[in-house]
Design a protein around this motif. Structure first.
Motif, PDB file in Angstrom:
ATOM      1  N   SER A  82       0.831  -1.215   0.000  1.00  0.00           N
ATOM      2  CA  SER A  82       0.000   0.000   0.000  1.00  0.00           C
ATOM      3  C   SER A  82       0.858   1.254   0.000  1.00  0.00           C
ATOM      4  O   SER A  82       0.567   2.217  -0.709  1.00  0.00           O
ATOM      5  CB  SER A  82      -0.933   0.003   1.215  1.00  0.00           C
ATOM      6  OG  SER A  82      -1.845  -1.071   1.150  1.00  0.00           O
TER       7      SER A  82
ATOM      8  N   ILE B  96       2.729   5.358   6.819  1.00  0.00           N
ATOM      9  CA  ILE B  96       2.337   3.974   6.509  1.00  0.00           C
ATOM     10  C   ILE B  96       3.571   3.098   6.352  1.00  0.00           C
ATOM     11  O   ILE B  96       3.624   1.966   6.839  1.00  0.00           O
ATOM     12  CB  ILE B  96       1.482   3.918   5.224  1.00  0.00           C
ATOM     13  CG1 ILE B  96       0.153   4.644   5.433  1.00  0.00           C
ATOM     14  CG2 ILE B  96       1.213   2.473   4.817  1.00  0.00           C
ATOM     15  CD1 ILE B  96      -0.668   4.776   4.164  1.00  0.00           C
TER      16      ILE B  96
ATOM     17  N   PHE C  44      -6.435   4.396   0.407  1.00  0.00           N
ATOM     18  CA  PHE C  44      -5.272   5.228   0.725  1.00  0.00           C
ATOM     19  C   PHE C  44      -5.012   6.313  -0.325  1.00  0.00           C
ATOM     20  O   PHE C  44      -4.423   7.342  -0.008  1.00  0.00           O
ATOM     21  CB  PHE C  44      -4.023   4.348   0.860  1.00  0.00           C
ATOM     22  CG  PHE C  44      -3.992   3.526   2.122  1.00  0.00           C
ATOM     23  CD1 PHE C  44      -4.012   4.121   3.366  1.00  0.00           C
ATOM     24  CD2 PHE C  44      -3.956   2.137   2.061  1.00  0.00           C
ATOM     25  CE1 PHE C  44      -3.995   3.363   4.528  1.00  0.00           C
ATOM     26  CE2 PHE C  44      -3.929   1.371   3.218  1.00  0.00           C
ATOM     27  CZ  PHE C  44      -3.952   1.983   4.452  1.00  0.00           C
TER      28      PHE C  44
ATOM     29  N   GLN D 257      -6.734  12.262   7.272  1.00  0.00           N
ATOM     30  CA  GLN D 257      -6.094  11.052   6.755  1.00  0.00           C
ATOM     31  C   GLN D 257      -5.220  10.387   7.814  1.00  0.00           C
ATOM     32  O   GLN D 257      -5.138   9.162   7.893  1.00  0.00           O
ATOM     33  CB  GLN D 257      -5.238  11.407   5.537  1.00  0.00           C
ATOM     34  CG  GLN D 257      -6.054  11.689   4.284  1.00  0.00           C
ATOM     35  CD  GLN D 257      -5.167  11.837   3.072  1.00  0.00           C
ATOM     36  OE1 GLN D 257      -4.566  12.888   2.853  1.00  0.00           O
ATOM     37  NE2 GLN D 257      -5.064  10.793   2.292  1.00  0.00           N
TER      38      GLN D 257
ATOM     39  N   VAL E 242      -4.813   6.392   9.563  1.00  0.00           N
ATOM     40  CA  VAL E 242      -3.577   5.629   9.745  1.00  0.00           C
ATOM     41  C   VAL E 242      -3.382   5.287  11.225  1.00  0.00           C
ATOM     42  O   VAL E 242      -2.962   4.178  11.567  1.00  0.00           O
ATOM     43  CB  VAL E 242      -2.373   6.430   9.209  1.00  0.00           C
ATOM     44  CG1 VAL E 242      -1.068   5.691   9.490  1.00  0.00           C
ATOM     45  CG2 VAL E 242      -2.520   6.679   7.710  1.00  0.00           C
TER      46      VAL E 242
END
Length: 779
Positions: free
Chosen positions: A33, A259, A332, A645, A649
């Protein structure tokens, strides 16, 4: 035979195998990802730059303009490919109403500009990355407002100024290569040429974007200096292509890095999980391994039996992780697709994530081979005689049971075992430490972005209200009247007038460059300085972090400025962080340059008990068309998308980390129980109950967890702080200090981890049963 052994092993340890499969799959998922995000970001940004035919250099200017001088400069410069000057009508937020809202944009931190579509380059695109074309009565609205105000095609945009009122129908949304990101506080609305001409007669405040495209991008810096050295219009910020790329990739770039960091930590824990699984399996199969060696099966063949299982497991988990990433990447990359557009598919967009996943498989196989070297120490005689690996020698004479005083027997024996085998327990400690970091660092980073203190990284001190005056007719007189009015306001506790103007500074290469210098008293609302302090005299200057690096200056060094017609040496008093205006600003107590004033600002605090909102409304009416900003609103509106965002996460990191800690604790205990099987038999035979043994193991694991949590909390201030500084350096704030919520970081999260560990330990130790003990006695 190999297949039968592997199949039996899968059936015997279904839950452990499933858990290991899940975590290798999660490692693959997050790694793929992250690779998907980076590749999508890179390709989408490149595609946007091409589709919009992005400018290479833009000088914003408010005030009169000499188009002929600009054209002559462009014609005389051999590296200029194209040049255009864009007119942008500047509207006050109080004059604009979006959608069905009854409120105007008076409290918005964004500067609203109306433009018509460009003819040569810097095209404004729609959501399909096509050049926007609108008819009379229609308007295209920036994507930022589509998200913030939940606007749709067919909604209305209303404008009003005195008796003049008009409205437009939204037919599209603008993807703007210059002003897309929320951190850029200017936004362009697109109307038809005819509507633009009509609005121009009513809204007379015009800002110009003087744009250039070059034939040789390697000479961009040289061109920048040449423009600033000329007498061309420059009353406004200047931006170039590298800065456009940085601003457009900042939000999603930070998320991709977070990430990736989580995935790397997850890979580390996954291979530790694998180690525990393999060691537990070897302990359980110790006698069988001895039998295989005794009947003549070669050691490499025995290794293949075990390696085959984990190779198949890794391959299947990696494939599963990659396939899930194809679904998750829409999640994502949703923000990238919205703001930058989806780039055409390329081989690299799939090849790089596949390569990342293959790397995980390679790491798993390599690690398995390292663990299987333990077979070299196993002899057929020892394995058949004892049925378990020899326990390492321990030195626990200091902790003698006879010397205990306060602790219960079971607790004391558990602590004694941790002391005697701390090297083995240290692995579990490390896993809990890393698991805690995976949770705390993202949580603290999110709290930092949401904290009012973060405003100090935007080059301004903390105040209740900020008032901005842009370049308009008689702006200097309006500024003086505003200061006089505020000084007479009894609700104002303190205020600080600041004026930003442009000066020439001698660069590190010996050429004169332009620098934006804010003049005023910076002791009223002080900044947080990385080094040094604010300028206290007219002979001092403070530089932003990026400016200090560009000029190669440190605190105490001398900076040469051209003030009027005279060169003046100023001493660098301090270096501060700033993520606004490209991160390149300066502050001094100089008389401002009246000929090149860029903007005027007043920061102020009101008395306790006075409504900040009411004061903002009052000032908006009194000082129209000044922009009145509540600094906390500024943070929410410019960084809100990044924070949203990041929350996603953080939630993912918390779930994964807790699951990892639970699984690793369970695997570690299973390995420990297999290793201690003979010892448990002896303890049972001398009268210890299962509940006693369970308390001993619980004491061991909780002690190790507590040490791991304590080290994890301390490590957050070093490793975590270092990671945040690395992320901040991309924005011009390389020394961001983590803002920690003590209750969350030091109480709630550690308590949750300890609870998970305790429950896992209790459930896992329930597997101790009499049949296993009887089996050991029989041996």
């Amino acid at each position: 035979m190999l297949l039968k052994i592997v199949k039996r092993d899968f059936q015997r340890n279904k839950m452990i195998t499933l858990g290991l499969f899940i975590f290798i799959m999660l490692s693959s998922l997050l790694t793929a990802s992250s690779a998907h995000v980076v590749m999508e970001l890179t390709h989408s940004l490149d595609n946007l730059l091409v589709k919009s035919n992005a400018p290479h250099f833009v000088q914003m200017h408010a005030g009169p303009i000499d188009n002929e001088a600009i054209a002559n400069f462009a014609a005389a410069n051999s590296i200029v490919k194209e040049q255009q000057t864009v007119e942008m009508l500047s509207l006050d937020g109080s004059q604009v109403t979006l959608g069905s809202s009854m409120k105007t944009e008076a409290n918005s931190v964004m500067d609203i500009g109306f433009v018509k579509q460009n003819l040569q380059f810097d095209f404004l695109l729609n959501l399909d990355n096509e050049i926007i074309q609108v008819s009379e009565g229609e308007i295209a609205v920036p994507i930022y407002y589509m998200k913030q105000k939940n606007l749709h095609v067919g909604d209305q945009v209303s404008l009003s100024k005195g008796q003049f009122q008009t409205s437009f129908t939204i037919v599209d949304f603008v993807r703007d290569v210059q002003m897309n990101p929320s951190i850029v506080s200017s936004k362009r609305f697109v109307v038809s040429d005819a509507d633009f001409t009509a609005l121009k007669s009513e809204f007379r405040e015009i800002e110009y974007l003087i744009e250039f495209q070059l034939t040789d991008l390697s000479k961009l810096s040289e061109f920048h200096n040449a423009y600033q050295a000329s007498n061309l219009p420059n009353k406004g910020p200047a931006i170039d292509l590298p800065l456009l790329k940085t601003l457009n990739s900042l939000t999603d770039g930070v998320i991709a890095v977070v990430i990736l960091l989580v995935s790397l930590l997850l890979i580390l824990i996954a291979i530790l999980c694998l180690r525990f699984t393999m060691l537990a399996t070897i302990e359980e199969d110790y006698r069988e391994i001895g039998v295989m060696k005794a009947i003549g099966i070669a050691q490499p063949d025995i290794k293949k039996i075990y390696l085959a299982k984990y190779f198949v497991l890794a391959i299947l988990a990696a494939i599963g992780g990659y396939l899930l990433s194809l679904i998750a990447m829409k999640w994502f990359t949703a923000n990238i697709s919205l703001y930058l557009g989806a780039a055409p598919n390329s081989v690299l967009q799939h090849a790089v994530p596949l390569l990342a996943v293959s790397l995980i498989v390679g790491i798993v196989v390599l690690f398995c081979r390292l663990v299987l070297r333990r077979f070299n120490r196993i002899t057929a005689v020892d394995a058949l005689r004892t049925g378990a690996s020899p326990a390492p020698p321990s030195s626990t004479s200091i902790l003698s049971l006879s010397k205990r005083r306060l602790l219960p027997v079971n607790v004391f024996l558990g602590l004694k075992d941790v002391y005697g085998r701390f090297k083995m327990f240290g692995i579990l400690l490390f896993v809990i430490l890393v698991g805690l970091l995976i949770i705390i660092v993202p949580v603290n980073f999110m709290h930092t972005l949401q904290s009012p203190q973060f405003i100090s990284y935007m080059g301004v001190g903390q105040s209740d209200i900020r008032i901005d005056l842009q370049q308009t007719a008689n702006v200097d007189q309006r500024f003086e009247k505003m200061i006089a009015s505020l000084e007479e306001d009894n609700d104002v506790v303190k205020l600080s007038p600041l004026v930003t103007s442009r000066f020439k500074v001698l660069g590190s290469d010996g050429a004169w460059e332009s620098i934006n210098v804010e003049s005023g008293d910076f002791s009223i609302f002080p900044l947080s300085y990385m080094d040094g302090a604010s300028p206290a005299t007219a002979g001092e200057i403070a530089l932003s972090d990026l400016n200090a690096k560009d000029l190669n200056k440190q605190v105490g060094d001398t900076v040469q400025l051209l003030i009027g017609d005279k060169e003046q040496n100023l001493t660098v008093s301090g270096i501060y962080q700033d993520i606004t205006n490209g991160g390149r600003t300066a502050k001094a107590r100089l008389p401002y340059n009246e000929e090149s004033v860029l903007w005027y600002v007043v920061a102020l605090d009101v008395k306790p008990g006075v409504s900040v909102r009411d004061k903002m409304d009052q000032y908006a009416e009194a000082f129209y068309p000044a922009k009145i900003t509540h600094l906390e609103d500024y943070l929410a509106q410019t960084l809100g998308n990044t924070i949203k965002q990041l929350k996603l996460v953080v939630l993912l990191a918390i779930v994964i980390s807790i699951a990892i800690i639970a699984l690793i604790t369970s695997l570690f205990l299973k390995m420990l129980l297999a290793k201690d099987a003979a010892q448990l038999t002896v303890m049972r035979s001398i009268g210890f109950k299962n509940s006693d043994i369970r308390i001993q193991y619980l004491g061991r694991i909780l002690l190790v967890s507590a040490i791991g949590i304590l080290i994890g909390i301390l490590t957050t201030g070093t490793i975590g702080q270092g990671l945040v500084k690395a992320l901040g350096s991309f924005m011009g704030a390389s020394n961001i200090q983590l803002v920690v919520q003590p209750v969350t970081a030091y109480l709630i999260i550690p308590a949750a981890v300890m609870t998970i560990v305790a429950i896992t330990t209790f459930v896992t130790t329930l597997s101790m049963n009499k049949s296993r003990i009887a089996e050991q006695i029989g041996k």
